[in-house]
Design an enzyme around this catalytic site. Structure first.
Site, PDB file in Angstrom:
ATOM      1  N   GLY A 126       3.098  -1.172   4.177  1.00 29.83           N
ATOM      2  CA  GLY A 126       3.060   0.258   3.869  1.00 29.83           C
ATOM      3  C   GLY A 126       4.450   0.759   3.512  1.00 29.83           C
TER       4      GLY A 126
ATOM      5  N   GLY B 136       2.833   2.407  10.662  1.00 29.50           N
ATOM      6  CA  GLY B 136       3.755   3.528  10.485  1.00 29.50           C
ATOM      7  C   GLY B 136       4.484   3.932  11.750  1.00 29.50           C
TER       8      GLY B 136
ATOM      9  N   SER C 206       3.781  -1.993  10.188  1.00 28.94           N
ATOM     10  CA  SER C 206       5.242  -2.034  10.351  1.00 28.94           C
ATOM     11  C   SER C 206       5.858  -3.382   9.961  1.00 28.94           C
ATOM     12  CB  SER C 206       5.628  -1.654  11.784  1.00 28.94           C
ATOM     13  OG  SER C 206       5.246  -0.304  12.052  1.00 28.94           O
TER      14      SER C 206
ATOM     15  N   LYS D  23       0.081   4.285  -0.228  1.00 30.50           N
ATOM     16  CA  LYS D  23      -0.538   5.471   0.378  1.00 30.50           C
ATOM     17  C   LYS D  23      -0.333   6.695  -0.544  1.00 30.50           C
ATOM     18  CE  LYS D  23      -0.035   3.177   4.764  1.00 30.50           C
ATOM     19  NZ  LYS D  23       0.121   3.226   6.210  1.00 30.50           N
TER      20      LYS D  23
ATOM     21  N   ASN E 211       0.874  -1.186   0.000  1.00 26.81           N
ATOM     22  CA  ASN E 211       0.000   0.000   0.000  1.00 26.81           C
ATOM     23  C   ASN E 211       0.905   1.227   0.000  1.00 26.81           C
ATOM     24  OD1 ASN E 211      -1.750   2.087   0.512  1.00 26.81           O
ATOM     25  ND2 ASN E 211      -2.347   1.384   2.565  1.00 26.81           N
TER      26      ASN E 211
ATOM     27  N   GLU F  61      -4.981  -4.888  10.649  1.00 29.36           N
ATOM     28  CA  GLU F  61      -3.940  -3.875  10.811  1.00 29.36           C
ATOM     29  C   GLU F  61      -4.198  -3.123  12.116  1.00 29.36           C
ATOM     30  OE1 GLU F  61      -2.051  -2.700   6.805  1.00 29.36           O
ATOM     31  OE2 GLU F  61      -3.844  -1.504   7.020  1.00 29.36           O
TER      32      GLU F  61
ATOM     33  N   HIS G 151      -9.419   1.000   5.009  1.00 38.22           N
ATOM     34  CA  HIS G 151      -8.082   1.175   5.594  1.00 38.22           C
ATOM     35  C   HIS G 151      -8.169   2.118   6.798  1.00 38.22           C
ATOM     36  CE1 HIS G 151      -3.963   2.455   6.186  1.00 38.22           C
ATOM     37  NE2 HIS G 151      -3.649   1.276   5.687  1.00 38.22           N
TER      38      HIS G 151
ATOM     39  N   GLU H  37      -6.476   4.560   7.783  1.00 44.17           N
ATOM     40  CA  GLU H  37      -6.341   5.997   7.538  1.00 44.17           C
ATOM     41  C   GLU H  37      -7.633   6.577   6.967  1.00 44.17           C
ATOM     42  OE1 GLU H  37      -2.722   5.426   5.429  1.00 44.17           O
ATOM     43  OE2 GLU H  37      -1.857   4.805   7.340  1.00 44.17           O
TER      44      GLU H  37
END
Ligand code: 13P
Length: 256
Positions: free
Chosen positions: A239, A178, A218, A14, A12, A172, A100, A102
């Site tokens: 990510g 992150g 991560s 992003k 991903n 996740e 997701h 975010e």
């Protein structure tokens, strides 16, 4: 990981890359991924919308699939700024991320909207990667099971087993995204097993046994193999490390 479920590694990206670096990145991934890994692992990358076409063209015949990071649930019409399942299918997308963290926590998407997006993606011939996961406060309050259960139930509400078989789940934990704080393989396995059991209760044992559940948060070359060694972890949603071709390829190789 079960032998019934082929490992799946998805990147991903992003809101990263540009028109040149997106193509350079997939060219490097395609050329550095060994043939054997390409055969034994499903691989996908999810670039920003505007670079999807360039990436799809660059990946032609590489066996690496492409997904979008979001979708809208309507087919076409007056929905300024949105992208439909038919549009993504038209340019050659295979997957789409739905729910997701975010989008849930930064953009404010709710379960009901995510549910509509998952349904629309399946009807439009795309394979959704449906993301769930708890916030750190929820984990600390021992609410992980409750939160993840609600997200799965609401996200898949009204969908038959036949439709849900097109879905890949991704666990996740928000606190691991992150942050460099990966869930331990045991913490991840515990939630993956819970999701699989829940799917067995919502649908049937066959679906629960066959559906893939990815871990994300991560993931790096140095923790990928241990995460993949867990019984209910069938793949990885990556990510930051998916923006580096060598790291992403090392993660793919760890998943073989
Ligand atoms: P990181 O691997 O950067 O933690 O991101 C995980 C993620 O959100 C993938 O969808």
């Amino acid at each position: 990981m079960s032998f019934m479920r082929k490992p799946f590694v998805a990147g991903n990206w992003k809101m990263n890359t540009n028109s040149n670096t997106s193509v350079e990145l997939v060219e490097a991934i395609a050329s550095r991924t060994p043939e054997a890994a390409r055969k034994s692992v499903h691989i996908a990358v999810c670039p920003p919308f505007v670079y999807l076409q360039g990436v799809i063209n660059a990946l032609n015949k590489s066996g690496i699939a492409v997904g979008a990071q979001d979708i809208y649930f309507e087919r076409d019409g007056a929905f300024t700024g949105e992208i439909s399942p038919a549009m993504l299918k038209d340019i050659g997308c295979t997957y789409v991320l739905c729910g997701h963290s975010e989008r849930r926590h930064v953009i404010g998407e709710m379960d009901e909207l995510i549910n509509k997006k998952i349904a629309a993606a399946i009807i439009g011939g795309l394979l959704p990667i449906f993301c769930v996961g708890e916030l750190i406060e929820q984990r600390k309050a021992s609410k992980t099971e409750e939160v993840v259960t609600q997200q799965v139930k609401k996200g898949l509400a009204g969908l038959s087993a036949g439709k849900v078989s097109a879905v890949t789940l991704a666990y996740e934990p928000v606190w691991a995204i992150g942050t460099g704080l990966t869930a331990t393989p045991q913490q991840a396995q515990e939630v993956h097993a819970l999701i699989r059991k829940l799917l067995g209760e919502m649908y049937d044992d066959k679906l629960a046994e066959e559906i893939r559940i990815l871990y994300g948060g991560s993931v790096k070359p140095n923790n990928a193999a241990e995460l993949m060694s867990q019984q209910d972890i069938d793949g990885l949603l990556v990510g930051g490390a998916s923006l580096n071709a060598d790291d992403f390829v090392a993660i793919i190789e760890a998943a073989t």
